[in-house]
Design a protein around this motif. Structure first.
Motif, PDB file in Angstrom:
ATOM      1  N   VAL A   1       0.867  -1.180   0.000  1.00 13.64           N
ATOM      2  CA  VAL A   1       0.000   0.000   0.000  1.00 13.64           C
ATOM      3  C   VAL A   1       0.901   1.227   0.000  1.00 13.64           C
ATOM      4  O   VAL A   1       2.095   1.157   0.297  1.00 13.64           O
ATOM      5  N   GLY A   2       0.304   2.330  -0.336  1.00  8.91           N
ATOM      6  CA  GLY A   2       1.058   3.576  -0.378  1.00  8.91           C
ATOM      7  C   GLY A   2       0.392   4.555  -1.324  1.00  8.91           C
ATOM      8  O   GLY A   2      -0.537   4.202  -2.066  1.00  8.91           O
ATOM      9  N   SER A   3       0.872   5.772  -1.307  1.00 12.71           N
ATOM     10  CA  SER A   3       0.294   6.801  -2.168  1.00 12.71           C
ATOM     11  C   SER A   3       0.651   6.537  -3.627  1.00 12.71           C
ATOM     12  O   SER A   3       1.535   5.734  -3.931  1.00 12.71           O
ATOM     13  N   THR A   4      -0.052   7.220  -4.525  1.00 14.57           N
ATOM     14  CA  THR A   4       0.226   7.098  -5.947  1.00 14.57           C
ATOM     15  C   THR A   4       1.662   7.516  -6.241  1.00 14.57           C
ATOM     16  O   THR A   4       2.125   8.559  -5.779  1.00 14.57           O
ATOM     17  N   GLY A   5       2.382   6.665  -7.008  1.00 16.44           N
ATOM     18  CA  GLY A   5       3.769   6.964  -7.343  1.00 16.44           C
ATOM     19  C   GLY A   5       4.770   6.469  -6.326  1.00 16.44           C
ATOM     20  O   GLY A   5       5.970   6.745  -6.432  1.00 16.44           O
ATOM     21  N   ALA A   6       4.292   5.718  -5.327  1.00 18.41           N
ATOM     22  CA  ALA A   6       5.209   5.231  -4.298  1.00 18.41           C
ATOM     23  C   ALA A   6       6.094   4.101  -4.802  1.00 18.41           C
ATOM     24  O   ALA A   6       7.138   3.814  -4.203  1.00 18.41           O
ATOM     25  N   GLY A   7       5.670   3.417  -5.901  1.00 16.27           N
ATOM     26  CA  GLY A   7       6.491   2.342  -6.458  1.00 16.27           C
ATOM     27  C   GLY A   7       5.863   0.969  -6.385  1.00 16.27           C
ATOM     28  O   GLY A   7       6.523  -0.037  -6.641  1.00 16.27           O
ATOM     29  N   LYS A   8       4.559   0.924  -6.050  1.00 18.46           N
ATOM     30  CA  LYS A   8       3.896  -0.382  -5.876  1.00 18.46           C
ATOM     31  C   LYS A   8       3.887  -1.181  -7.179  1.00 18.46           C
ATOM     32  O   LYS A   8       4.285  -2.351  -7.218  1.00 18.46           O
ATOM     33  N   SER A   9       3.406  -0.568  -8.252  1.00 16.60           N
ATOM     34  CA  SER A   9       3.317  -1.280  -9.528  1.00 16.60           C
ATOM     35  C   SER A   9       4.693  -1.607 -10.094  1.00 16.60           C
ATOM     36  O   SER A   9       4.864  -2.587 -10.824  1.00 16.60           O
TER      37      SER A   9
END
Length: 590
Positions: free
Chosen positions: A381-389
């Motif tokens: 989880v994390g904010s958009t652009g955190a690197g999840k994808s």
């Protein structure tokens, strides 16, 4: 829209490197190519013989009233005409066959090459440009084989034979006929230079036009939502005008050159009739000679005009070839560097000190470390652009890491065969892409090993029997391009089925339920719980309620893991995860 690169090659006609590489595509069909060249040369010889036979018939047979000899000459001319017609037929057919066959080979090779490219290449390259490379540029190459070098060679040989016959018959008339030749050669050179630059501009304009049209048809909903029709229309109009103007430059060059060439050829004919008639009346030359020269002069200037046109065709082929070869030479494809067999993985996944960036110098993931044991489950989880994808892109080797190691069952994924690796990783994305075709083909992707029995087994596992059965035709229901006739939830269900028919050992869900309705989400949540059993599962989600059951949750912030633990542990830490949970709870309550 990204502009086509302006630094295109000039199209040097005798670029030995490009021509030699193009001949590599001709090499498998060299017998066909040599046959075409032989037919072209034979046709050139036959064309040069006809006027000489006319001279002999007039001067030797008609003048001496040799009727039998005249019949023989007429028969011989008929034989030459028939032979030339057959030569032209087979030459044209074989040239077309060779050209289309080579086009097929190059297009297949180029598309196969593109299939292996890193996704980063497609992030930076307009699709319209790639369409131009695969269609327009490759189509241009057909002229290289069907109407290029062999045609130029035939024209040159015809000029040599014609010139030889003319000198043999009467050198004086030959010099008179060819007096305007230097002017024609100069105008041909000027034409060639002008058309070379206009061809480069045309190729750039075509690529820009393709890119613009493709982008705006794909994004038409955005254009209409924001009432941008008039603005985009104005931009398209400008690009289209540039395309028109580029083509008009080449049209202008042709419209100037060919009348000049025709005038110069006619001037040679006028000089021939004036000087030749004087010789005939003075009985220093024959009427048959004059007639044959009238035929020869029209034949002589025609190949020169054709050579100028063929040179430009060949030059355009060289420009297109350079672009295609650069794309084939691009080392953007992810290489299957390892060939370690991967019959069936267990699913133990480990990231050790992984660093990654899409653009050099702009790090997206920094020192990522985590371990998922076989059959375990984690979530990011994390904010958009955190690197999840980015993490799941690396696991599938859509991109390669800069530093560190990604291990599956203790082996670096770069040591595995890439095709076998991806077969055992099931990925369900938030944005589902469906091809035009049946539901069945969108599930199997034309894999003949996937039977209907296996499809229905996956459908039952996902719990989608009612959805499939209610569609007209069931599995044979035709999906429109990008799945526009289905809802986002229905497309998501199909993507689940598509993954499950391959029975992956590692399951990745990337925002898989973030854009669907509550009823469909409940269905998918039930299916997810089933299909995660016995599989290593990695989930990326904005809705924290969907990941409370996983073993470990990792919180990403600016490309780094800042928190990790179970749902209850992270709530107790009163950190970033707790803040995200509180915000979502408040939003849901409202």
């Amino acid at each position: 829209m990204q502009k086509e690169e302006s630094g295109v090659v000039s199209g040097n006609l005798f670029d030995i490197h490009i021509l030699s590489r193009l001949f590599q595509f001709v090499k498998p069909y060299k017998n066909l190519f040599y046959t075409q060249v032989a037919l072209t040369l034979t046709g050139a010889v036959l064309a040069s013989v006809k006027p000489y036979l006319v001279k002999v018939a007039i001067d030797d047979k008609i003048a001496s009233h040799d009727l039998n000899g005249l019949y023989v000459m007429i028969g011989l001319m008929v034989v030459v005409l028939v032979a030339q017609a057959f030569m032209q037929y087979f030459d044209t057919y074989l040239a077309g066959k060779l050209g289309q066959t080579i086009i097929r080979d190059i297009r297949i090779r180029l598309f196969k090459h593109l299939l292996k490219f890193r996704l980063g290449f497609f992030d930076k390259t307009p699709i319209g440009r790639l369409v131009t490379r695969n269609i327009s540029d490759i189509e241009t190459l057909s002229n290289f084989t069907s109407d290029g070098l062999a045609g130029i060679l035939g024209d040159f040989l015809q000029l040599i034979f014609i010139f030889g016959f003319m000198l043999y018959i009467d050198w004086r008339l030959t010099l008179i006929c060819l007096c305007p030749l230097p002017i024609l050669l100069f105008s041909t050179y000027v034409f060639k230079e002008r058309i070379k630059h206009s061809f480069n501009e045309v190729r750039i304009a075509v690529s820009n036009l393709n890119t613009f049209v493709q982008e705006h048809i794909t994004g038409m909903s955005i254009v209409q939502i924001f009432n941008s029709e008039q603005r985009e229309y104005a931009k398209f109009k400008k690009i289209n005008i540039e395309h028109r103007d580029s083509n008009l430059k080449s049209v202008n060059a042709y419209s100037v050159y060919f009348p000049i060439a025709e005038f110069i050829g006619s001037l040679g004919l006028v000089l021939l009739i004036w000087f030749g008639s004087t010789l005939v009346l003075g009985e220093t030359s024959s009427f048959g000679t004059l007639v044959s020269f009238i035929m020869y002069i029209s034949m002589f200037f025609r190949p020169i005009r054709m050579i100028a046109d063929r040179f430009n065709t060949l030059q355009l082929s060289v420009v297109s070839s350079d672009r295609i070869l650069k794309l084939l030479d691009d080392h953007t494809p992810i290489q299957s560097t390892g060939e370690k067999p991967l019959p069936e993985i267990k699913g133990d996944v480990q990231f050790n000190n992984v660093f990654f960036s899409y653009i050099e110098g702009q790090t997206v993931l920094k020192d990522i470390n985590f371990h998922v044991p076989q059959g375990g489950s984690i979530a990011f989880v994390g904010s958009t652009g955190a690197g999840k994808s980015s993490i799941i892109n690396l696991l599938n080797r859509f991109y390669d890491i800069e530093k560190g190691h990604i291990l599956i069952d203790g082996t670096d994924i770069r040591d595995y065969n890439l095709h076998e690796l991806r077969l055992q990783i099931g990925l369900v994305l938030q944005d589902v892409f469906l091809f035009s075709g049946s539901i069945r083909n969108n599930i199997t992707l034309y894999n003949p090993d996937i039977t209907d029995e296996k499809i229905w087994e996956a459908i039952r596992m996902v719990g989608a029997e009612r959805f499939i059965e209610r569609l007209p035709g069931g599995l044979d229901y035709e999906v429109m391009e990008r799945g526009s006739t289905l809802s986002s939830g229905q497309r998501q269900i199909i993507s689940f089925i598509r993954v499950m028919v391959y029975d992956p050992k590692i399951l990745i869900l990337d925002e898989a339920t973030s854009s669907i309705d509550s009823e469909t989400e409940e269905l998918i949540q039930e299916a997810t719980a089933k299909i995660m059993l016995g599989r290593t599962s990695i989930i990326i989600a904005h809705r924290l309620s969907t990941i409370q059951h996983v073993d470990t949750i990792f919180v990403l912030e600016k490309g780094e893991i800042v928190e990790s633990g179970s749902h209850e542990v992270l709530l107790g830490q009163q950190g970033l995860y707790s803040q995200l949970s509180a915000l979502q709870y408040a939003a849901a309550k409202e």
